[in-house]
Design an enzyme around this catalytic site. Structure first.
Site, PDB file in Angstrom:
ATOM      1  N   LYS A  91     103.500 122.070 -11.981  1.00 23.49           N
ATOM      2  CA  LYS A  91     104.887 122.432 -12.270  1.00 23.49           C
ATOM      3  C   LYS A  91     105.176 123.915 -12.065  1.00 23.49           C
ATOM      4  CE  LYS A  91     106.793 118.516 -13.888  1.00 23.49           C
ATOM      5  NZ  LYS A  91     108.053 117.937 -13.389  1.00 23.49           N
ATOM      6  N   SER A 123     109.642 118.463 -22.650  1.00 23.23           N
ATOM      7  CA  SER A 123     108.686 118.494 -23.752  1.00 23.23           C
ATOM      8  C   SER A 123     107.281 118.770 -23.258  1.00 23.23           C
ATOM      9  CB  SER A 123     108.692 117.147 -24.488  1.00 23.23           C
ATOM     10  OG  SER A 123     108.297 116.109 -23.610  1.00 23.23           O
TER      11      SER A 123
END
Length: 406
Positions: A91, A123
């Site tokens: 990411k 999250s």
């Protein structure tokens, strides 16, 4: 986030440009191999014991019907270790690229963009990735996290300097809080996957993967020349690099980016998903021609509980840059995860084990490789997407599934 209309085109060339843009900020993660896992993947039943599905098939065969022979493809597995990436997951690539693109938007910095900041709802890994990218550029970051998020993930996100704003657990609740943050602060939204800039950033791992495997195979050839080894020489002379890559698919940002990085190379890209409680939404959508827009699954591969995004869908399905999807059971994911720990000695999260489980256990995939590759076999890339999992969670996972993990 930068206006999508100003983003570069979704092409392999744009992925290469993204790589240059984020090179100062991300790691070139290693590629590793395992002769034992390649041997298991090339053997009938992957040598790890029958799962619930195969036990059912065997029982049917014993009752009168003839069991379908197991495929025995020749697979050489290569593992791209994004668990060693900054924040412990791929990411970081998309987040840094999105921020770099945003900084180049005319008037954004001059208009106080850094002070207004960026915002997202997450999250997990994207929360930490955007927090780090913002901190590295002196930009405020607001991260909307469900109040039930794992404490270590909340702590890590705060540790990167972000302001965490809590919300309910549903997507509607998260998006409502995010909208309020934008209204109050003027922060720019950086979504986790459904944006061209994110996709291009994630795709940079695919370019690295291709180059690294090509170099490693060339090194094998040179070693053969030096040592005079002859075994399998005819087959090895045909090998230049990867034949296929299997990547996990949640929202599809990374899978579509990897597909772009392989466009025009002849490398086939496949998506992998859990089948539990409908988490294989991308597979179902791909096969029906209609994108599934909602998913509600508690699969152990928690990073893959997200439905496939609109922009990734345009790359994956509409442009047909992904060759197909394969899904695996919870038991198969857990067994593959255990094998990764035991044979490779690396820390990966359950989502990372899904493409390995496909290579080891999915009979449709294995039969396809056996049929199309023949005796030469395939060099198959497995993307380990991340390694953000707590020791407590791992201990609980393996203790509760001690039998299926064997």
């Amino acid at each position: 986030m930068a206006d999508p209309s100003t983003s570069p085109p979704l092409t392999r060339e744009s992925v290469a440009a993204a790589r240059e843009l984020i090179k100062p900020f991300v790691h070139r993660t290693p590629v590793i191999t395992s002769s034992s896992l390649s041997a298991l993947a090339s053997d009938v039943g992957a040598g790890a014991g029958p799962g619930p599905e195969s036990e059912g098939e065997a029982g049917a065969g014993a009752g009168g019907g003839k069991a379908k022979p197991k495929a025995k493809p020749k697979l050489r597995l290569w593992f791209k270790c994004e668990n060693f990436q900054k924040v412990g997951a791929f990411k970081a690539r998309g987040a840094f690229h999105a921020v770099e693109r945003l900084k180049r938007e005319p008037g954004w910095l001059e208009g106080g963009g850094a002070k207004k900041g960026v915002v997202t709802h997450s999250s997990g890994n994207h929360a930490q990735a955007l927090s780090l990218a913002a901190r590295a550029n002196g930009i405020h970051a607001y991260i909307v996290m469900p109040s039930i998020s794992a404490p270590p993930k909340i702590a890590a996100t705060k540790g990167y300097g972000a302001k965490v704003v809590f919300s309910g657990s549903t997507s509607v609740e998260r998006e409502a809080v995010t909208t309020k943050v934008i209204e109050d602060t003027g922060a720019r939204l950086v979504p986790p996957y459904d944006h061209p800039d994110i996709i291009l950033g994630q795709g940079t791992l695919g370019l690295e993967f291709q180059e690294q495997v090509e170099a490693m195979i060339a090194e094998e050839h040179e070693k053969e020349k030096t040592t005079g080894e002859k075994g399998g020489e005819t087959t090895r002379k045909k090998r230049k690099g990867l034949d296929a890559i299997i990547a996990p698919c949640g929202g599809g940002g990374m899978l579509s980016g990897v597909a772009l990085s392989c466009e025009g190379t002849g490398i086939r890209v496949f998506g992998s998903e859990p089948s539990f409680q409908g988490a294989d939404d991308a597979k179902r959508g791909y096969e029906s021609g209609v994108r599934v827009e909602a998913v509600s699954s508690l699969t152990v591969a928690d990073g893959l509980r997200t439905p496939l995004g609109r922009v990734p869908w345009s790359v994956i399905y509409e442009r047909r840059l992904v060759a197909g999807f394969y899904s695996v059971s919870e038991a198969e994911i857990i067994r593959a995860l255990r094998l990764a720990y035991e044979r490779l000695k690396v820390v990966v999260e359950p989502s990372s084990a899904v493409p390995l489980a496909v290579a080891l256990y999915n009979e449709d995939f294995r039969a396809m490789v056996e049929r199309e590759a023949g005796e030469d076999g395939w060099d198959v890339g497995i993307v380990f997407s991340g390694g953000n999992v707590s020791l407590e969670a791992l201990g609980k996972l393996f203790s509760e599934n001690s039998e299926v993990a064997k």
